[in-house]
Write a protein that holds these residues in place. Structure first.
Motif, mmCIF file in Angstrom:
data_model
loop_
_atom_site.group_PDB
_atom_site.id
_atom_site.type_symbol
_atom_site.label_atom_id
_atom_site.label_comp_id
_atom_site.label_asym_id
_atom_site.label_seq_id
_atom_site.Cartn_x
_atom_site.Cartn_y
_atom_site.Cartn_z
ATOM 1 N N ALA A 85 48.210 38.405 4.156
ATOM 2 C CA ALA A 85 47.776 37.720 5.384
ATOM 3 C C ALA A 85 48.144 36.244 5.325
ATOM 4 O O ALA A 85 48.521 35.639 6.338
ATOM 5 N N TYR A 86 48.045 35.677 4.139
ATOM 6 C CA TYR A 86 48.405 34.264 3.977
ATOM 7 C C TYR A 86 49.887 34.042 4.273
ATOM 8 O O TYR A 86 50.251 33.127 5.006
ATOM 9 N N TYR A 87 50.734 34.914 3.712
ATOM 10 C CA TYR A 87 52.173 34.758 3.957
ATOM 11 C C TYR A 87 52.474 34.857 5.455
ATOM 12 O O TYR A 87 53.239 34.069 6.004
ATOM 13 N N ALA A 88 51.873 35.863 6.105
ATOM 14 C CA ALA A 88 52.139 36.076 7.530
ATOM 15 C C ALA A 88 51.712 34.858 8.352
ATOM 16 O O ALA A 88 52.405 34.451 9.288
ATOM 17 N N GLU A 89 50.587 34.269 7.980
ATOM 18 C CA GLU A 89 50.056 33.159 8.763
ATOM 19 C C GLU A 89 50.746 31.832 8.437
ATOM 20 O O GLU A 89 51.064 31.055 9.334
ATOM 21 N N HIS A 90 50.982 31.587 7.164
ATOM 22 C CA HIS A 90 51.421 30.240 6.763
ATOM 23 C C HIS A 90 52.850 30.146 6.271
ATOM 24 O O HIS A 90 53.419 29.067 6.248
ATOM 25 N N VAL A 91 53.394 31.256 5.804
ATOM 26 C CA VAL A 91 54.718 31.181 5.203
ATOM 27 C C VAL A 91 55.796 31.581 6.205
ATOM 28 O O VAL A 91 56.776 30.874 6.401
ATOM 29 N N TYR A 92 55.573 32.706 6.895
ATOM 30 C CA TYR A 92 56.581 33.167 7.857
ATOM 31 C C TYR A 92 56.193 32.753 9.264
ATOM 32 O O TYR A 92 56.155 33.527 10.190
ATOM 33 N N ASN A 93 55.870 31.494 9.385
ATOM 34 C CA ASN A 93 55.368 31.003 10.650
ATOM 35 C C ASN A 93 55.630 29.505 10.654
ATOM 36 O O ASN A 93 55.094 28.791 9.823
ATOM 37 N N ARG A 94 56.467 29.022 11.557
ATOM 38 C CA ARG A 94 56.755 27.585 11.469
ATOM 39 C C ARG A 94 55.639 26.780 12.127
ATOM 40 O O ARG A 94 54.934 27.287 12.995
ATOM 41 N N SER A 95 55.541 25.533 11.703
ATOM 42 C CA SER A 95 54.490 24.698 12.256
ATOM 43 C C SER A 95 55.002 23.273 12.389
ATOM 44 O O SER A 95 55.367 22.645 11.409
ATOM 45 N N TYR A 96 55.038 22.781 13.638
ATOM 46 C CA TYR A 96 55.534 21.425 13.865
ATOM 47 C C TYR A 96 54.623 20.404 13.210
ATOM 48 O O TYR A 96 55.069 19.486 12.545
ATOM 49 N N TRP A 97 53.323 20.573 13.408
ATOM 50 C CA TRP A 97 52.390 19.602 12.837
ATOM 51 C C TRP A 97 52.366 19.701 11.316
ATOM 52 O O TRP A 97 52.112 18.712 10.635
ATOM 53 N N GLY A 98 52.664 20.899 10.813
ATOM 54 C CA GLY A 98 52.774 21.047 9.365
ATOM 55 C C GLY A 98 53.896 20.176 8.816
ATOM 56 O O GLY A 98 53.779 19.559 7.764
ATOM 57 N N ALA A 99 54.992 20.093 9.587
ATOM 58 C CA ALA A 99 56.115 19.257 9.168
ATOM 59 C C ALA A 99 55.733 17.779 9.193
ATOM 60 O O ALA A 99 56.171 16.997 8.346
ATOM 61 N N VAL A 100 54.904 17.409 10.162
ATOM 62 C CA VAL A 100 54.447 16.009 10.232
ATOM 63 C C VAL A 100 53.596 15.693 9.008
ATOM 64 O O VAL A 100 53.760 14.663 8.350
#
Ligand SMILES: [Zn+2]
Length: 324
Positions: free
Chosen positions: A276-291
């Motif tokens: 579930a962690y991979y699906a939510e955080h790894v294979y999912n891009r996040s613009y604010w995560g990049a910030v």
């Protein structure tokens, strides 16, 4: 192929592919800046006149009433702020420039010496008779990485913080520090993999020479305000990815529990549903995560996990979250 040669290849391949290019860039800029300032100090009079010319020209641009004034009058009427650059040039001299690296080295020695004194004074040194099982792991991994001397290892009371670091007293003594809560939980849970991952990561910093005084000195420009966002911090993030690879290799931690401990804390990390962690955080891009990543000297934890999961060179600036 002999085992030693094998390990050498693994270590080389584990290093992030942008680490050395970024390091050479910052080293080049640092040395070039030093040489330019040194050269300017030898031609002080010319440099001073040139700086005065620029300052006078800027003043004329900014002040209409300066039209009828001579250069000398303008130089006399400059404010403290406007004179700043001229002041620097007036103070410059070759001896000072040549002594600057020595001064910087003394500063490094002082800072790391203080850190070392702190763990010697308030921590517990791990050794054959002190948490011997932990020392065994540490020494064995150091040997695997080809370190000639096993770095010292200390436990420090982190008061709840989960952290570990490695550094080196200039010239002779590298040492690692692991915060108490990490060790406490890893031992209580019999979680040798996470412990190996975290300690192996730190040994990686020693192995890759990230902790040496010359590395830090050559990286001065990369860490200057402004440059730090485009060179220093991306370089730092690339170092972390490489050490993660070594930690994972030494621990055979395929689920990245060592990193999940940083994400979910020392108790909950064991219950995190990895898929579930991979699906939510790894294979999912996040613009604010990049910030968030951009302003950090460590890569986002999910990007670090992603790099290990997909066995790729981790993202420094942007991760598209795609499966490799
Ligand atoms: Zn690290």
């Amino acid at each position: 192929m002999c085992q030693h040669h094998d390990m050498h290849t693994v270590i080389k391949k584990s290093r992030h592919r942008l680490e050395l290019p970024l390091f050479f860039l910052t080293a080049f800029l640092t040395i070039a800046t030093f040489l330019v300032v040194l050269a300017l100090s030898f031609y002080k009079q010319e440099t001073l006149e040139f700086t005065q010319d620029i300052t006078v020209a800027q003043y004329r641009d900014a002040h209409k009433e300066a039209k009828g004034m001579t250069d000398t009058q303008i130089l006399d009427s400059l404010s403290e702020d406007e004179r700043e650059l001229i002041g620097y040039v007036e103070r410059i001299n070759p001896l000072l420039v040549l002594l600057a690296p020595v001064g910087f080295l003394l500063l490094i020695i002082y800072q790391i010496g203080k850190l070392y004194g702190g763990v010697r004074a308030d921590g517990v040194r791990v050794g054959p008779n002190q948490f011997g099982e932990v020392y065994k792991i540490w020494a064995e991994m150091a040997q695997k990485l080809g370190l000639k001397k096993t770095p010292e290892l200390y436990i420090q009371n982190g008061s709840g913080a989960l952290n570990a670091f490695a550094t080196c007293l200039p010239g002779y003594r590298s040492f690692g520090v692991v915060y108490s809560d990490i060790l406490e939980r890893a031992l209580a849970n019999n979680d040798e993999k996470s412990l190996r991952f975290i300690l192996g990561h730190e040994l990686g910093h020693v192995r890759y020479n990230h902790v040496t005084w010359w590395y830090n000195m050559l990286n001065i420009i990369g860490n200057m305000p402004g440059f730090n966002y485009i060179i220093g911090m991306p370089l730092s993030r690339s170092r972390e990815y490489g050490c993660d690879k070594l930690g994972a290799m030494l621990s055979e931690d395929t689920e990245q529990r060592g990193l999940l401990m940083l994400a979910a804390g020392k108790h909950l990390y064991r219950q995190v549903n990895a898929e579930a962690y991979y699906a939510e955080h790894v294979y999912n891009r996040s613009y604010w995560g990049a910030v968030s990543n951009f302003f950090n000297d460590h890569p986002s934890i999910n990007w670090r996990i992603s790099a290990l999961q997909q066995n790729k060179h981790g993202s420094l600036i942007w991760d598209n979250g795609k499966k490799k």
